[in-house]
Design a protein around this motif. Structure first.
Motif, PDB file in Angstrom:
ATOM      1  N   LEU A  84       0.798  -1.273   0.042  1.00 30.96           N
ATOM      2  CA  LEU A  84      -0.054  -0.254   0.225  1.00 30.96           C
ATOM      3  C   LEU A  84       0.874   1.337  -0.047  1.00 30.96           C
ATOM      4  O   LEU A  84       0.302   2.233  -0.666  1.00 30.96           O
ATOM      5  N   PRO A  85       2.221   1.355   0.625  1.00 36.68           N
ATOM      6  CA  PRO A  85       2.751   2.542   0.596  1.00 36.68           C
ATOM      7  C   PRO A  85       3.188   2.945  -0.778  1.00 36.68           C
ATOM      8  O   PRO A  85       3.673   4.028  -1.168  1.00 36.68           O
ATOM      9  N   ASN A  86       2.991   2.127  -1.923  1.00 35.97           N
ATOM     10  CA  ASN A  86       3.593   2.248  -3.295  1.00 35.97           C
ATOM     11  C   ASN A  86       2.331   2.715  -3.758  1.00 35.97           C
ATOM     12  O   ASN A  86       2.514   3.347  -5.315  1.00 35.97           O
ATOM     13  N   HIS A  87       1.119   2.799  -3.597  1.00 37.19           N
ATOM     14  CA  HIS A  87       0.043   3.391  -4.331  1.00 37.19           C
ATOM     15  C   HIS A  87      -1.022   4.149  -3.500  1.00 37.19           C
ATOM     16  O   HIS A  87      -1.157   4.267  -2.411  1.00 37.19           O
ATOM     17  N   ALA A  88      -1.603   5.276  -4.436  1.00 41.18           N
ATOM     18  CA  ALA A  88      -2.737   5.825  -3.729  1.00 41.18           C
ATOM     19  C   ALA A  88      -3.872   4.822  -3.567  1.00 41.18           C
ATOM     20  O   ALA A  88      -4.280   4.094  -4.415  1.00 41.18           O
ATOM     21  N   THR A 117      10.266  -3.176  -1.407  1.00 33.81           N
ATOM     22  CA  THR A 117      11.388  -2.862  -2.286  1.00 33.81           C
ATOM     23  C   THR A 117      12.318  -1.791  -1.516  1.00 33.81           C
ATOM     24  O   THR A 117      12.213  -1.449  -0.493  1.00 33.81           O
ATOM     25  N   ASP A 118      13.316  -1.531  -2.331  1.00 34.47           N
ATOM     26  CA  ASP A 118      14.148  -0.546  -1.670  1.00 34.47           C
ATOM     27  C   ASP A 118      13.834   1.028  -1.683  1.00 34.47           C
ATOM     28  O   ASP A 118      12.770   1.273  -2.460  1.00 34.47           O
ATOM     29  N   GLN A 119      14.498   1.945  -1.052  1.00 35.60           N
ATOM     30  CA  GLN A 119      13.805   3.180  -0.881  1.00 35.60           C
ATOM     31  C   GLN A 119      13.783   4.016  -2.413  1.00 35.60           C
ATOM     32  O   GLN A 119      13.115   4.859  -2.612  1.00 35.60           O
ATOM     33  N   MET A 120      14.933   3.624  -3.221  1.00 40.17           N
ATOM     34  CA  MET A 120      15.128   4.484  -4.280  1.00 40.17           C
ATOM     35  C   MET A 120      13.983   4.048  -5.237  1.00 40.17           C
ATOM     36  O   MET A 120      13.466   4.968  -5.972  1.00 40.17           O
ATOM     37  N   THR A 121      13.395   2.750  -5.108  1.00 39.86           N
ATOM     38  CA  THR A 121      12.470   2.335  -6.097  1.00 39.86           C
ATOM     39  C   THR A 121      11.021   2.720  -5.544  1.00 39.86           C
ATOM     40  O   THR A 121      10.276   3.096  -6.358  1.00 39.86           O
TER      41      THR A 121
END
Length: 333
Positions: A84-88, A117-121
């Motif tokens: 979920l942190p990757n998406h709205a 995943t990693d912070q940069m990604t």
């Protein structure tokens, strides 16, 4: 204690990429496995979201789920999980609302709190908007509302998504999601296929604090179990060296593409690396049907879970399909 006949069997697929095959091969094999699972009578087939990993092809999770749904008939499909942190939240609700509208009563949404995943990604995924894990409860609540009948004067409505009532699961490898799943009365799946250390404590917290809800009247727990099942213990141990090499490369930051089995990882990994692999695979069931049946019964007696969700990193695709056939036979023998 539940018997294996009473425990539901499901599959978590990471669409592993072999070192000698294309990504398209991996995606089409994921469909082949889903079709195989449907014929065998598995409960559900989930895909995991990972990014920037050359050995995992399920990054566009909702897109791949749509491809699988179009080519299967009844098996339940879902995410294990959407990170979920990757998406709205609205986008997630619209994606799974669309799938649920096109394929009624087949889709569910498993949500994870870590970026996977990693912070940069992670920054590349969100274009500078940094979501935090602390925002996870709020985001879950937002998604739950999007799937319901819209409230009067609700300003933002998921279309598709509204009134689809897509079942939501919480996933976790620590205690946070166990507490939140208990509070919200949602089903809970523990990621013991790669992080088993807090399994017992998380299940205990979830069960002790569970509050009945519109979604569930009592706790429901699934747990991840890595598997390598073959005709003999010796063959299974040989096939499992592909999994061990994959974890070793994860530890070392190398390519995660699946490699052919080898005679032994002794001499390939240091003592500390071998211990790390053993910890990672502490719940793994590797061996003949008889060996794995005994192992699953032991886990069932210890944790009394409602469902096992199995992973498998066998290199040979036919042997991989056979792994899941042999597991399902444990219910009838």
């Amino acid at each position: 204690m539940k018997s294996l006949q009473e425990i539901k069997f499901s599959i978590l697929e990471l669409a592993p990429v072999r070192d000698d095959k294309s990504i398209e091969f991996s995606l089409r094999h994921a469909l082949e496995l889903a079709q195989h699972a449907e014929k065998l009578g598995y409960e559900r087939f989930w895909l995991a979201e990972h990014h920037n990993m050359d050995g995992i092809a399920s990054s566009a999770t909702a897109v791949l789920l749509g491809f699988i749904a179009a080519n299967t008939h009844k098996i339940r499909l879902g995410s294990g999980g959407i990170m979920l942190p990757n998406h709205a939240p609205l986008v997630v609700a619209e994606q799974f609302g669309t799938l649920a509208t096109l394929y009624p009563n087949r889709f569910e949404l498993g949500l994870g709190r870590a970026p996977g995943t990693d912070q940069m990604t992670m920054r590349a995924l969100r274009r500078g908007r940094q979501e935090t894990e602390e925002q996870f409860p709020q985001d879950v609540m937002e998604i739950l509302q999007y799937f319901k009948v819209p409230q009067p004067n609700q300003k933002i409505i998921a279309t598709p998504g509204q009134n689809t009532h897509v079942p939501v699961w919480l996933l976790g490898s620590s205690l946070f999601s166990a507490q939140l799943a208990a509070k919200l009365g949602l089903p809970y799946s523990f990621a013991s296929h790669f992080a088993p250390r807090m399994l017992g404590q998380a299940i205990e917290i979830y069960r002790e604090n569970f509050q009945a809800s519109e979604y569930l009247d009592k706790p429901y727990v699934s747990m991840g179990v890595p598997t390598v099942v073959a005709a003999t213990d010796e063959e299974a141990q040989y096939l499992a060296t592909s999994s061990y090499q994959r974890i070793l490369n994860l530890i070392r930051g190398n390519s995660l593409k699946l490699k052919p089995p080898i005679d032994s990882i002794e001499g390939l990994a240091s003592v500390s690396e071998q211990m790390a692999i053993q910890n990672f695979y502490a719940m793994a069931q590797i061996g003949s049907k008889e060996t794995v049946k005994a192992g699953l019964n032991k886990i069932a007696s210890q944790y009394d879970v409602d469902e096992f969700i199995f992973t498998c990193d066998i290199y040979d695709t036919e042997k991989r399909l056979e792994n899941f056939s042999l597991i399902q036979q444990l219910k009838t023998e």
